[in-house]
Design a protein around this motif. Structure first.
Motif, PDB file in Angstrom:
ATOM      1  N   ASP A  84      -0.181   0.861 -16.005  1.00  0.00           N
ATOM      2  CA  ASP A  84      -1.103   0.984 -14.888  1.00  0.00           C
ATOM      3  C   ASP A  84      -0.900   2.344 -14.205  1.00  0.00           C
ATOM      4  OD1 ASP A  84      -2.938  -0.480 -12.824  1.00  0.00           O
ATOM      5  OD2 ASP A  84      -1.319   0.398 -11.631  1.00  0.00           O
ATOM      6  N   GLN A  85      -1.973   3.100 -14.055  1.00  0.00           N
ATOM      7  CA  GLN A  85      -1.862   4.460 -13.536  1.00  0.00           C
ATOM      8  C   GLN A  85      -1.211   4.511 -12.159  1.00  0.00           C
ATOM      9  OE1 GLN A  85      -5.748   6.292 -13.710  1.00  0.00           O
ATOM     10  NE2 GLN A  85      -5.383   7.070 -15.788  1.00  0.00           N
ATOM     11  N   ARG A  86      -1.585   3.581 -11.268  1.00  0.00           N
ATOM     12  CA  ARG A  86      -0.985   3.596  -9.925  1.00  0.00           C
ATOM     13  C   ARG A  86       0.492   3.244  -9.986  1.00  0.00           C
ATOM     14  NH1 ARG A  86       1.608   4.263  -6.498  1.00  0.00           N
ATOM     15  NH2 ARG A  86       1.390   3.905  -4.246  1.00  0.00           N
ATOM     16  N   ASN A  87       0.837   2.287 -10.815  1.00  0.00           N
ATOM     17  CA  ASN A  87       2.230   1.853 -10.879  1.00  0.00           C
ATOM     18  C   ASN A  87       3.110   2.804 -11.678  1.00  0.00           C
ATOM     19  OD1 ASN A  87       2.524  -0.715  -9.361  1.00  0.00           O
ATOM     20  ND2 ASN A  87       0.889  -1.392 -10.725  1.00  0.00           N
ATOM     21  N   GLN A  88       2.508   3.665 -12.497  1.00  0.00           N
ATOM     22  CA  GLN A  88       3.293   4.685 -13.189  1.00  0.00           C
ATOM     23  C   GLN A  88       4.009   5.602 -12.199  1.00  0.00           C
ATOM     24  OE1 GLN A  88       0.437   6.606 -15.749  1.00  0.00           O
ATOM     25  NE2 GLN A  88       0.790   5.188 -17.446  1.00  0.00           N
ATOM     26  N   LYS A  89       3.400   5.775 -11.020  1.00  0.00           N
ATOM     27  CA  LYS A  89       4.016   6.613  -9.987  1.00  0.00           C
ATOM     28  C   LYS A  89       5.334   6.012  -9.496  1.00  0.00           C
ATOM     29  CE  LYS A  89      -0.435   8.423  -8.378  1.00  0.00           C
ATOM     30  NZ  LYS A  89      -1.380   8.517  -7.228  1.00  0.00           N
ATOM     31  N   ILE A  90       5.429   4.673  -9.535  1.00  0.00           N
ATOM     32  CA  ILE A  90       6.681   4.012  -9.139  1.00  0.00           C
ATOM     33  C   ILE A  90       7.772   4.341 -10.160  1.00  0.00           C
ATOM     34  CG2 ILE A  90       7.800   1.819  -8.637  1.00  0.00           C
ATOM     35  CD1 ILE A  90       5.038   0.671  -8.008  1.00  0.00           C
ATOM     36  N   ALA A  91       7.432   4.235 -11.448  1.00  0.00           N
ATOM     37  CA  ALA A  91       8.403   4.558 -12.500  1.00  0.00           C
ATOM     38  C   ALA A  91       8.844   6.005 -12.388  1.00  0.00           C
ATOM     39  CB  ALA A  91       7.781   4.282 -13.867  1.00  0.00           C
ATOM     40  N   GLN A  92       7.910   6.913 -12.136  1.00  0.00           N
ATOM     41  CA  GLN A  92       8.241   8.328 -12.010  1.00  0.00           C
ATOM     42  C   GLN A  92       9.144   8.572 -10.804  1.00  0.00           C
ATOM     43  OE1 GLN A  92       4.274   9.839 -11.767  1.00  0.00           O
ATOM     44  NE2 GLN A  92       3.907   9.737 -13.983  1.00  0.00           N
ATOM     45  N   ARG A 102      -9.546 -15.297  -1.557  1.00  0.00           N
ATOM     46  CA  ARG A 102      -8.606 -14.699  -2.511  1.00  0.00           C
ATOM     47  C   ARG A 102      -7.265 -14.517  -1.802  1.00  0.00           C
ATOM     48  NH1 ARG A 102     -10.695 -12.830  -7.202  1.00  0.00           N
ATOM     49  NH2 ARG A 102      -8.893 -11.474  -7.499  1.00  0.00           N
ATOM     50  N   ILE A 103      -6.196 -14.886  -2.485  1.00  0.00           N
ATOM     51  CA  ILE A 103      -4.875 -14.860  -1.872  1.00  0.00           C
ATOM     52  C   ILE A 103      -4.482 -13.441  -1.455  1.00  0.00           C
ATOM     53  CG2 ILE A 103      -2.419 -15.289  -2.299  1.00  0.00           C
ATOM     54  CD1 ILE A 103      -3.331 -17.539  -4.241  1.00  0.00           C
ATOM     55  N   ASN A 104      -4.757 -12.467  -2.316  1.00  0.00           N
ATOM     56  CA  ASN A 104      -4.361 -11.097  -1.989  1.00  0.00           C
ATOM     57  C   ASN A 104      -5.127 -10.561  -0.781  1.00  0.00           C
ATOM     58  OD1 ASN A 104      -6.743 -11.009  -3.571  1.00  0.00           O
ATOM     59  ND2 ASN A 104      -6.317  -8.915  -4.224  1.00  0.00           N
ATOM     60  N   VAL A 105      -6.361 -10.997  -0.604  1.00  0.00           N
ATOM     61  CA  VAL A 105      -7.153 -10.571   0.559  1.00  0.00           C
ATOM     62  C   VAL A 105      -6.543 -11.156   1.838  1.00  0.00           C
ATOM     63  CG1 VAL A 105      -9.431 -10.652   1.645  1.00  0.00           C
ATOM     64  CG2 VAL A 105      -9.236 -10.352  -0.830  1.00  0.00           C
ATOM     65  N   MET A 106      -6.108 -12.415   1.758  1.00  0.00           N
ATOM     66  CA  MET A 106      -5.471 -13.055   2.910  1.00  0.00           C
ATOM     67  C   MET A 106      -4.168 -12.344   3.270  1.00  0.00           C
ATOM     68  SD  MET A 106      -6.070 -17.056   1.827  1.00  0.00           S
ATOM     69  CE  MET A 106      -5.166 -17.717   3.225  1.00  0.00           C
ATOM     70  N   ARG A 107      -3.378 -11.998   2.253  1.00  0.00           N
ATOM     71  CA  ARG A 107      -2.099 -11.328   2.514  1.00  0.00           C
ATOM     72  C   ARG A 107      -2.306  -9.921   3.073  1.00  0.00           C
ATOM     73  NH1 ARG A 107       2.716 -12.113   4.549  1.00  0.00           N
ATOM     74  NH2 ARG A 107       4.405 -11.019   3.490  1.00  0.00           N
ATOM     75  N   ALA A 108      -3.283  -9.200   2.538  1.00  0.00           N
ATOM     76  CA  ALA A 108      -3.577  -7.860   3.057  1.00  0.00           C
ATOM     77  C   ALA A 108      -4.011  -7.924   4.512  1.00  0.00           C
ATOM     78  CB  ALA A 108      -4.651  -7.194   2.201  1.00  0.00           C
ATOM     79  N   LYS A 109      -4.776  -8.971   4.866  1.00  0.00           N
ATOM     80  CA  LYS A 109      -5.208  -9.144   6.264  1.00  0.00           C
ATOM     81  C   LYS A 109      -3.991  -9.367   7.164  1.00  0.00           C
ATOM     82  CE  LYS A 109      -8.193 -10.032   9.629  1.00  0.00           C
ATOM     83  NZ  LYS A 109      -7.307 -10.564  10.671  1.00  0.00           N
ATOM     84  N   GLN A 110      -3.000 -10.108   6.684  1.00  0.00           N
ATOM     85  CA  GLN A 110      -1.784 -10.322   7.467  1.00  0.00           C
ATOM     86  C   GLN A 110      -1.046  -9.010   7.700  1.00  0.00           C
ATOM     87  OE1 GLN A 110       0.359 -13.330   5.278  1.00  0.00           O
ATOM     88  NE2 GLN A 110      -1.295 -14.832   5.503  1.00  0.00           N
ATOM     89  N   PRO A 127       5.456  -3.973  -8.854  1.00  0.00           N
ATOM     90  CA  PRO A 127       4.207  -3.348  -9.305  1.00  0.00           C
ATOM     91  C   PRO A 127       3.008  -4.295  -9.265  1.00  0.00           C
ATOM     92  CG  PRO A 127       5.712  -3.709 -11.149  1.00  0.00           C
ATOM     93  CD  PRO A 127       6.485  -3.946  -9.899  1.00  0.00           C
ATOM     94  N   TYR A 128       3.241  -5.583  -9.491  1.00  0.00           N
ATOM     95  CA  TYR A 128       2.135  -6.540  -9.416  1.00  0.00           C
ATOM     96  C   TYR A 128       1.651  -6.692  -7.972  1.00  0.00           C
ATOM     97  CZ  TYR A 128       3.432  -7.765 -14.190  1.00  0.00           C
ATOM     98  OH  TYR A 128       3.698  -7.719 -15.536  1.00  0.00           O
ATOM     99  N   CYS A 129       2.614  -6.761  -7.036  1.00  0.00           N
ATOM    100  CA  CYS A 129       2.238  -6.837  -5.619  1.00  0.00           C
ATOM    101  C   CYS A 129       1.463  -5.585  -5.209  1.00  0.00           C
ATOM    102  CB  CYS A 129       3.488  -6.977  -4.746  1.00  0.00           C
ATOM    103  SG  CYS A 129       4.393  -8.525  -4.964  1.00  0.00           S
ATOM    104  N   MET A 130       1.871  -4.436  -5.742  1.00  0.00           N
ATOM    105  CA  MET A 130       1.181  -3.181  -5.453  1.00  0.00           C
ATOM    106  C   MET A 130      -0.307  -3.294  -5.789  1.00  0.00           C
ATOM    107  SD  MET A 130       1.074   0.111  -4.677  1.00  0.00           S
ATOM    108  CE  MET A 130       2.750   0.750  -4.690  1.00  0.00           C
ATOM    109  N   THR A 131      -0.596  -3.730  -7.001  1.00  0.00           N
ATOM    110  CA  THR A 131      -1.993  -3.850  -7.435  1.00  0.00           C
ATOM    111  C   THR A 131      -2.760  -4.847  -6.577  1.00  0.00           C
ATOM    112  OG1 THR A 131      -1.399  -3.303  -9.715  1.00  0.00           O
ATOM    113  CG2 THR A 131      -3.475  -4.465  -9.383  1.00  0.00           C
ATOM    114  N   MET A 132      -2.170  -5.991  -6.323  1.00  0.00           N
ATOM    115  CA  MET A 132      -2.854  -7.036  -5.581  1.00  0.00           C
ATOM    116  C   MET A 132      -3.126  -6.618  -4.128  1.00  0.00           C
ATOM    117  SD  MET A 132      -3.345  -9.335  -7.866  1.00  0.00           S
ATOM    118  CE  MET A 132      -3.705 -10.929  -7.163  1.00  0.00           C
ATOM    119  N   LEU A 133      -2.167  -5.928  -3.507  1.00  0.00           N
ATOM    120  CA  LEU A 133      -2.350  -5.536  -2.115  1.00  0.00           C
ATOM    121  C   LEU A 133      -3.340  -4.387  -1.969  1.00  0.00           C
ATOM    122  CD1 LEU A 133       1.294  -5.925  -0.796  1.00  0.00           C
ATOM    123  CD2 LEU A 133      -0.692  -7.304  -0.198  1.00  0.00           C
TER     124      LEU A 133
END
Length: 659
Positions: free
Chosen positions: A432-440, A604-612, A626-632
């Motif tokens: 995942d392009q966004r999560n590759q930044k975490i590995a880097q 959607r669960i991720n929408v609810m969590r982002a609102k929190q 990395p999964y939380c990153m994508t969902m949030l």
């Protein structure tokens, strides 16, 4: 003569109630013996006894919420009432008091707890029928039980007050409530007082007898089930699933397709359930309107074994080699509720009686996937992608190390396995392009601290977590064997990963297959480097940040402090907590394969969590998965707030501060 008749009637009434109570309890015990074995529940007797004392007698988990205070007083009040009732019954039948029952200290404690019980019952009734919180259902059974408990306490008070008035000897400081009742009744005639005493005594006995009948036939079976459930609770890592024996060719079905295929401990959970609804109001699937309630899942297990138990016992008595009953997916569970679970363990964390919901869900998924071959199109695609390319997206294995770019990162093959640490990048951070930044960012941190590490590059396989949580144990164990072979080839003894899912399965589940290593999550390792002085965050980041606890890092592995330690070490960052944080954190929706499934429900669960996260007023939401990153990120966009709330991994922020 009257006392003889009274004694005979008491023996008949109370004896019948005890018989019916004992018969029902024995029957439910026999149902448990029909279930699959679970030999893991008999080790560590000292630890189990301690858990029993702390959580049953001490009511620690019950008291985790303010509403648990009422249950605490009801529980201890009942223990004192049992002793008080022994004397109460003996006095009314034989007309003498037991030795301890005349002690002023005992009388005071008993009366105080009796009043506590009565007040708790009134509060519970108001809460259930007036306030009506989401987690509490307004059932006849619940109200009837409250009525019985109230009747037991009130009749005890009135009968004892009448007896005190008859004796003309009023209690002192040690019996203030009963003394007040006695003085109020004192003007009545002797015959009137006798009538009140006898009527209340028999109402008391009838209430107790009815309660005894109902205990094993209602939710109050938890009074027995919870005692054993706490003793037999899981003492393996919270994040560990039970291994399936796939080499036994005699096994024709995998997972749970009939109620007796659950283990006895899983069915015991049903007996232990208090129907308090704590799991219900903490489940992200329930809160987002999906057809899953952890409470109802457990209760349906109990209802099914009680309904099917007599038939199964008949089959066993007839000498049947294999017991058979109705499939659980025909009238008990639905595919939709089984797939709605994110395996976040919020239900298990909240449960006051140590119920274990996640293994139940996985066993049902295993049946659907391995025995029935039933999956949704998107899950089938995930399995296909994993089989072909060892990643859920189906991207070529040749691209697994493309994230490295110009970084001077070596592979285990290049260093001939001589690196101290293996940095297991994981699928999301590899592709995942966004999560590759975490590995880097993490690679730069390791290089800056002088850590001796290497990666597997194109040799890296999936850790298998998604396959296992989606019910495909065959595929999971294939990845386990491949990974162990690779790890052994390079002599891997220490693993670091930015992925909590890989961290959990390597640390807690791979030992079942003969591989053990020191396993670190990136936040643990980076916090250790800061403490040792090998990293020093210096660049200020003037941001207000809130941190989202990953389920597989937090509730699964109790890692809450390391990410926060890093954030607090970065100058300029102001950490604000969400209302639901640490062990009460809300799932982002990615766990249990949720990242790759279509999500139904009202929200959607991720929408609810982002609102929190947005509600905290933070400018940044920090993650460590990395999964939380994508969902949030997706959840923030759905809230129309991508410009107001940035999303960064804790490791990325640390890398910025040491650059």
């Amino acid at each position: 003569m009257w006392y003889i008749i009274q004694g005979i009637v008491f023996v008949l009434v109370f004896g019948t109630a005890l018989y019916l109570f004992g018969t029902a309890v024995r029957q439910r015990y026999l149902y448990l013996k029909l279930a699959a074995p679970d030999p893991t529940r008999f080790d560590k007797p000292g630890q189990r006894l301690k858990s029993f004392v702390v959580n049953v007698l001490g009511q620690r988990k019950v008291l985790a919420e303010p509403s648990g205070l009422g249950h605490f007083f009801i529980f201890w009040g009942f223990l004192f009432l049992v002793f008080g009732d022994l004397d109460f019954i003996v006095y009314h039948i034989l007309r003498f008091h037991l030795p301890w029952a005349t002690s002023p200290v005992y009388l005071f404690i008993e009366e105080m707890f009796s009043w506590f019980v009565l007040v708790a019952i009134i509060v519970a009734a108001i809460r259930r029928y007036v306030l009506r919180p989401m987690r509490v259902e307004q059932t006849f059974e619940g109200g009837f039980i409250l009525f019985l408990i109230g009747t037991i306490v009130v009749t005890y008070f009135i009968a004892t007050g009448a007896d005190m008035a008859l004796a003309g000897s009023y209690g002192g400081w040690y019996s203030p409530g009963v003394s007040l009742i006695a003085r109020w009744l004192a003007p009545l005639s002797k015959s009137g007082l006798l009538a009140i005493s006898e009527i209340c005594f028999w109402l008391h006995i009838l209430a107790i007898s009815t309660f005894l009948y109902f205990i094993p036939r209602s939710k109050h079976m938890h009074m027995i089930g919870a005692l054993f459930n706490w003793y037999f609770k899981k003492y393996e890592p919270a994040g560990k699933l039970r291994k399936l024996d796939l080499e036994d060719e005699s096994i024709e079905e995998f997972g749970v397709g009939q109620i007796q295929q659950f283990t006895w401990k899983q069915l015991l959970d049903g007996y232990a359930c208090t129907e308090c609804g704590r799991c219900h109001i903490n489940c992200p699937a329930t809160l987002s309107g999906k057809p899953l309630s952890p409470k109802h899942l457990i209760l349906k297990m109990k209802e099914a074994i009680v309904a099917e138990g007599p038939q199964l016992l008949q089959q066993k008595a007839a000498g049947a080699e294999t017991l058979s009953t109705h499939p659980v997916f025909e009238g008990v569970f639905t595919d939709e509720e089984v797939w709605a679970c994110t395996t976040c363990r919020a239900c298990e964390e909240a449960c006051p009686v140590a119920n274990e919901h996640v293994q139940d869900i996985i066993d049902l998924r295993r049946y659907l996937v391995l025995t029935e071959g039933k999956t949704s199109p998107e899950v089938t695609k995930v399995f296909s992608n994993l089989e072909r390319q060892s990643n859920e997206w189906g991207i070529s294995k040749r691209e697994r190390a493309a994230w490295v770019g110009d970084l001077p990162v070596k592979t285990m093959e290049e260093v001939e396995g001589k690196a101290e640490y293996l940095f297991f990048v994981g699928t999301a951070a590899s592709y995942d392009q966004r999560n590759q930044k975490i590995a880097q960012a993490f690679a730069r941190i390791l290089l800056a601290a002088g850590v001796d590490f290497a990666i597997l590059g194109t040799e890296e396989e999936s850790d298998g977590d998604s396959a296992r949580r989606l019910g495909n144990e065959f595929l999971y164990q294939e990845f386990v064997q491949r990974n162990i072979e690779i790890f052994q080839t390079y002599g891997v003894k220490k693993i670091i990963t930015t992925d909590p899912h890989a961290f959990n399965t390597f640390k807690n589940e791979y030992p079942d297959f003969g591989f053990e290593a020191e396993v670190y999550h990136s936040t643990q390792f980076a916090a250790k480097l800061i403490q040792e002085g090998k990293l020093k965050p210096t660049h200020r980041i003037e941001k207000r940040i809130t941190y989202h606890d990953s389920c597989y890092l937090g509730r699964y592995n109790d890692i809450y402090d390391a990410p926060r330690f890093i954030l607090e070490a970065i100058p300029g960052l102001e950490l604000v907590e969400m209302e639901r944080s640490r062990n009460k954190s809300m799932c982002c929706g990615a766990g249990g394969g949720g990242m790759f499934k279509e999500e139904g429900g009202a929200s959607r669960i991720n929408v609810m969590r982002a609102k929190q996260a947005l509600d905290t007023g933070a400018e940044v939401v920090g993650t460590a998965c990395p999964y939380c990153m994508t969902m949030l990120i997706d959840g923030t966009k759905a809230n129309g707030a991508e410009e107001r709330l940035e999303t960064f991994d804790v490791i990325e922020l640390l890398a910025q501060s040491i650059a």
